[in-house]
Scaffold this active site. Structure first.
Site, PDB file in Angstrom:
ATOM      1  N   ASP B 375       0.828  -1.193   0.000  1.00  0.00           N
ATOM      2  CA  ASP B 375       0.000   0.000   0.000  1.00  0.00           C
ATOM      3  C   ASP B 375       0.872   1.257   0.000  1.00  0.00           C
ATOM      4  O   ASP B 375       1.778   1.383   0.824  1.00  0.00           O
ATOM      5  CB  ASP B 375      -0.859  -0.038   1.282  1.00  0.00           C
ATOM      6  CG  ASP B 375      -1.912   1.046   1.316  1.00  0.00           C
ATOM      7  OD1 ASP B 375      -2.876   0.933   0.545  1.00  0.00           O
ATOM      8  OD2 ASP B 375      -1.760   1.996   2.115  1.00  0.00           O
ATOM      9  N   GLU B 404       1.662  -0.451  -5.051  1.00  0.00           N
ATOM     10  CA  GLU B 404       0.508   0.406  -5.329  1.00  0.00           C
ATOM     11  C   GLU B 404       0.997   1.851  -5.435  1.00  0.00           C
ATOM     12  O   GLU B 404       0.676   2.704  -4.628  1.00  0.00           O
ATOM     13  CB  GLU B 404      -0.548   0.280  -4.212  1.00  0.00           C
ATOM     14  CG  GLU B 404      -1.860   0.968  -4.558  1.00  0.00           C
ATOM     15  CD  GLU B 404      -2.414   1.841  -3.429  1.00  0.00           C
ATOM     16  OE1 GLU B 404      -3.585   2.196  -3.529  1.00  0.00           O
ATOM     17  OE2 GLU B 404      -1.694   2.187  -2.477  1.00  0.00           O
TER      18      GLU B 404
END
Lengths: 649, 649
Positions: B375, B404
């Site tokens: 993330d 990401e």
């Protein structure tokens, strides 16, 4: 896990200028600007700041210049190189928590958020910065510690903004992984105006073999036209064996002089002088007299031998033997060049050969030569040139090597990377507007900008390009004006150009009755429209700093495909030249040229004085787009000096 | 003058693939081709030859592949990587006097020049090559030593041509200055099909909080659709302090579940499991059951803490304290994210922080996780990721890290360079034909091809792009077909995609009633047109090698701007897929698509069998340009398998 600077969160990549990832230095000349760019980024939203570090290699202190972020994480900073020699530079960057805080503070105040805690943080940063007594910081701290509303208002002042800018908070900085090198050469590497003539055709009395003394007599003429380099093809004894005759015929008739590039005979080799030109004393006198008129004499370096060159008998090991014991002549099968023996650079004695060839260069430097035009460098090993040029540079400053590398792009580039000061270019064959624009943009904005210094020649003794063949004066003037204004280094093979020699060997880009194989008679006393224009152009180059750089060009929009327009300006806009050339030699062309407002820092109200340096006509332009018209039979180009009206500067 | 190999006349530059001039390895996966290119040139007209050298890093012998010259002094050679691990490669080149001689010989014979001397030279070269007993060379020598006419005729045979090719005369070779590195990863790094769901919404009984056991029950559904990675958002305890409510409201109401990315509470942190999902035993059971169905469970790595994360009290030194003693929450002024405390990577204890975060990764690997979706990696220091991924790779093979990194291009690139296996991309916002074509060409032909493995997502829980908002089924199908065929790695945020969730927060690219902040009820038993198409597409990906690479794409001309067509083919043409997509979701479009004849090695007579893998319709194409028509309400794309007719292969 050793050596990781864990707190350094900034990444620095792709620092430019960098030639072959730092294998070779980038090149500049004294006075030039170095624009350093880098990709700099970190994690998150924190503000980054960056500095360019640079110094002369032998200096102890690094100088610092602020870099500024542009789009897409690219950063830029610039400095000027002011001395010959080696410069070093690198880039450093850091997360600046003070600036991050300041930016957040302003946004929070704008959003009417309470910033009491932020003021305390500001005080903290100011105290960190106060490593020494500093009245500005002390006062700022007092302001932030005072009344809340006043403190907030103070942080929003331009004074405080300038404080933030002046006091970077440098913590955990990242230094780029490499220190990069720039070699700075003397100005002439970047700005020179060449004239080529065959000294044997220099006689004012047309029938006779010219001499260095004749060349001395031509110096005032060449100097008055504004040239500062006089390049003579090889001045050494010419081979007598397999000598070439008129128009490159295989066998010379008795009395024919042969090609000066077939070097060496029983009279001597690369360190000797062709006796009909004079003596070494005469040659040194020529160098001396030329110097007085601000002209350097350029020597031709052609490392190849006629069959009767002394090297052939003294050093047979430097040449390739064939199975029958004969020496391998130059060939491009099935063509044979039996008047030329190339050196065999794969000889076991390559080191002795290299040393001897280098000694040819230094021998002539010791006689006063500072500029060499190197014949076909791409037919000798690139590693040899790299070594030889580096060795010469170690001993002698300010030597110029011009590479006659009319060859494939990567080889041309490589020779420039490894040390040649200047290079002949493809300009000779870039004729229409698109070709010229693309080529200039490639030279000025491509990677080669950092190592390749172009020298533009509209013609050479080897090349009468198709577009000059069987044409009248105008195309010669157009090509001259382009060469002299696009590039700060340019040259012409003089007499053929001045007197519009336009007769080729049919179907080829070569001169018929080429001066390479015979003595030509030139009317050295004649002046004409061309000599006048050469004089005006070279005078303009001398008087306008903007024309003394190749790198400052910006093309201007003009909606006629036969008209090309470009601006050249010094960084400080103290000298601005606008050139408009009609590329169509036989028809009048007109169009509207757009002034580049950004570059000239022009506002909406324009008021510039425009003076044509050739015709001495004056205009005042008050529009962005301005009408120009060029009748090639009058003058196929404008060379405008532009003065910005004071009130708009 | 030391260490100069004076006889080596060849220059080798710009060897590719090379990432940041060799600072990072280039990436490939098992079975991929490596195309090595280099600029190779020398002086003069002599023929050059070049070899690509490569080996597994731990192998003792270098393998050699012939390189071939292309235009502009660029050379190319290729090899396939067949094993995991590190490969090394370099390039060597030399002047080949034998080939130069051979070429000159042919030209001289053609020009009817006597070649007696050349035959002797040929014999000389053959003898140099005969270092060992070699019947072919011995016979060739005898032939050249024989009758003149026969000898000449023999040199002109194809036999002799092939001899010249087979026996390079390697002398004074130049070896490229660097040995470059390629890291070869397992196939899944390059070919993976991702499905994302929130396990708390996995209950078949809509009202209840889903569990890992529910996810196990969903595995057959996900497997039958052809996915091989199941990615779950963070499975750790969710912060209770400052917990976010439905639609990202600042304060959760009692009973609201909060965002899984607000990690940590009194129940545990990054190594714990949210109790409502189940136990570690349940999670390991899920991993095991998934593996049986050929699915890897991907774990979300989000290195940030809720205010009540145990780290906050156990390691306050890992967070930034404000002047009032509070801990700095995440902010993007004036926005505040008070439910999230970022780590302070500039802590004096950075090393302990790094080691702990790495231990989070290895802890989950030890539980059976092999794939991590990371993330917002761009909000943590890039040097940390470089270290952590390298450390993990040392201990564990075949771990995949998907970045990401929805951020600026250079940061996205940097994360890929320093070690991330795959990355989210801008595909999510590349919609029209030009955008898609340019983006694919950039990914496949730009420098990032050597380090950046794209993973295409039409949606994520964070992103409902504008073009999907308030739209019907067709655009969802179009975007799915593009993702699944353009890129070999792709994924969908499953339930929202399958069931066409198209309602945004007004004016934003975010889901209304986002699953990030609440438990959703999905009708997991439902199948529809989308699930059918997903199944067909993923089946086609599995059965067609051509769809298992991103790098083999070639766009095909089609004269309708709403139709995009591209070919994907294996190197050996054993599997060929042609994709045509109607980008206009509401209107039938037609056009003629051009078969790329060069790539398919088609002659003038064309005869290819075309089978639509979705509709199972069959065609025979006998023209270069072929009519296609796509009614989006029937099916907005063709997925053609192409079989070349035997006789034209």
């Amino acid at each position: 896990m050793i050596k990781i600077k864990g707190k350094s969160r900034v990444v620095i990549e792709n620092v430019q200028p960098q030639v072959e990832h730092g294998l070779y230095p980038a090149k500049r000349t004294i006075g030039e600007r170095v624009d350093v760019t880098a990709d700099i980024f970190g994690d998150g939203h924190d503000h980054l700041r960056a500095s360019l570090l640079y110094k002369k290699a032998n200096a102890t202190r690094w100088l610092k210049v602020e870099m500024k972020g542009e789009i897409n994480d690219s950063w830029r900073g610039s400095f000027y190189v002011t001395e010959r020699g080696q410069y070093l530079f690198s880039v450093t960057a850091w997360v600046d928590h003070f600036e991050t805080w300041y930016d957040g503070f302003k946004k929070k105040v704008a959003a009417k958020v309470d910033v009491r805690l932020e003021l305390l943080e500001g005080i903290y940063f100011l105290k960190v910065l106060s490593t020494e007594q500093d009245e500005i910081l002390s006062k700022a701290i007092r302001n932030l510690e005072g009344d809340y509303d006043k403190a907030v208002a103070y942080v929003l002042t331009t004074d405080f903004a300038s404080l933030v800018h002046t006091y970077p908070l440098i913590e955990h900085e990242t230094l780029y992984e490499k220190t990069l090198e720039i070699v700075v050469e003397h100005e002439k590497a970047n700005f020179s105006t060449w004239y080529e003539l065959f000294p044997r055709s220099a006689s004012l009395d047309g029938g006779k073999h010219g001499t260095f003394k004749d060349v001395i007599r031509l110096l005032p003429r060449i100097a008055s036209m504004g040239f500062d380099v006089l390049y003579l093809p090889p001045i050494h004894p010419i081979g007598k064996v397999n000598r070439k005759g008129k128009n490159n015929s295989v066998n010379a008739k008795p009395g024919e002089p042969g090609s000066p590039w077939a070097i060496g005979s029983d009279e001597g080799g690369h360190k000797s002088i062709h006796s009909e030109l004079g003596t070494l004393v005469d040659y040194k006198k020529l160098i001396e007299e030329a110097k007085k008129q601000n002209i350097d004499i350029a020597l031709d370096i052609a490392f190849q031998c006629a069959p009767d060159h002394p090297y052939v008998t003294e050093h047979p090991e430097w040449f390739k033997q064939r199975p029958d014991g004969s020496i391998q002549y130059a060939e491009n099968p099935p063509k044979k060049y039996q008047d030329i023996y190339p050196f065999n650079f794969e000889t076991d004695d390559w080191m002795e050969l290299w040393v001897e060839l280098k000694s040819v260069i230094t021998y002539w430097i010791d006689q006063g030569v500072k500029i060499f035009r190197v014949d076909n460098p791409h037919t000798k090993p690139i590693p040899f040139w790299q070594w030889a040029i580096a060795e010469v540079n170690l001993e002698y400053p300010d030597i110029i090597f011009l590479a006659e590398a009319f060859t494939r792009p990567k080889i041309m580039s490589s020779l420039a990377k490894i040390g040649f000061t200047q290079s002949y270019t493809y300009f000779t064959w870039r004729v229409n507007k698109q070709e010229i624009t693309e080529y200039m943009n490639e030279l000025v904005s491509g990677p080669s900008r950092n190592y390749f210094r172009p020298n533009f020649w509209p013609n050479t003794p080897d090349i009468l390009p198709y577009h000059l063949q069987h044409q009248g004066e105008n195309i010669f003037i157009i090509r001259l004006a382009l060469a002299a204004t696009l590039a700060s280094n340019y040259g012409i093979y003089g007499p053929a150009y001045e007197f519009y020699d336009n007769v080729p060997v049919t179907g080829r880009e070569e001169y018929f009755d080429s001066e390479k194989y015979e003595i030509k008679r030139h009317d050295w006393k004649k002046t004409n429209r061309m000599t006048d224009i050469i004089t005006l152009l070279n005078g303009a180059r001398k008087n306008n700093d903007a024309l003394q750089s190749t790198w400052n060009i910006q093309f201007c929009a003009i909606e006629n495909p036969n008209l090309i327009a470009f601006l050249k300006a010094t960084d400080d806009l103290s000298n601005i030249v606008l050139v408009v050339v009609n590329l169509e030699p036989n028809e009048r062309q007109s169009g509207f040229v757009q002034l580049p407002k950004d570059r000239l820092k022009l506002g909406d109200r324009i008021n510039v004085k425009v003076r044509d340096l050739i015709t001495e006509e004056n205009y005042t332009w008050t529009q962005e787009w301005n009408y120009v018209e060029l009748d090639p039979y009058k003058m196929p180009f404008h060379l405008f000096n532009i003065e910005l009206h004071e009130s708009y500067m």
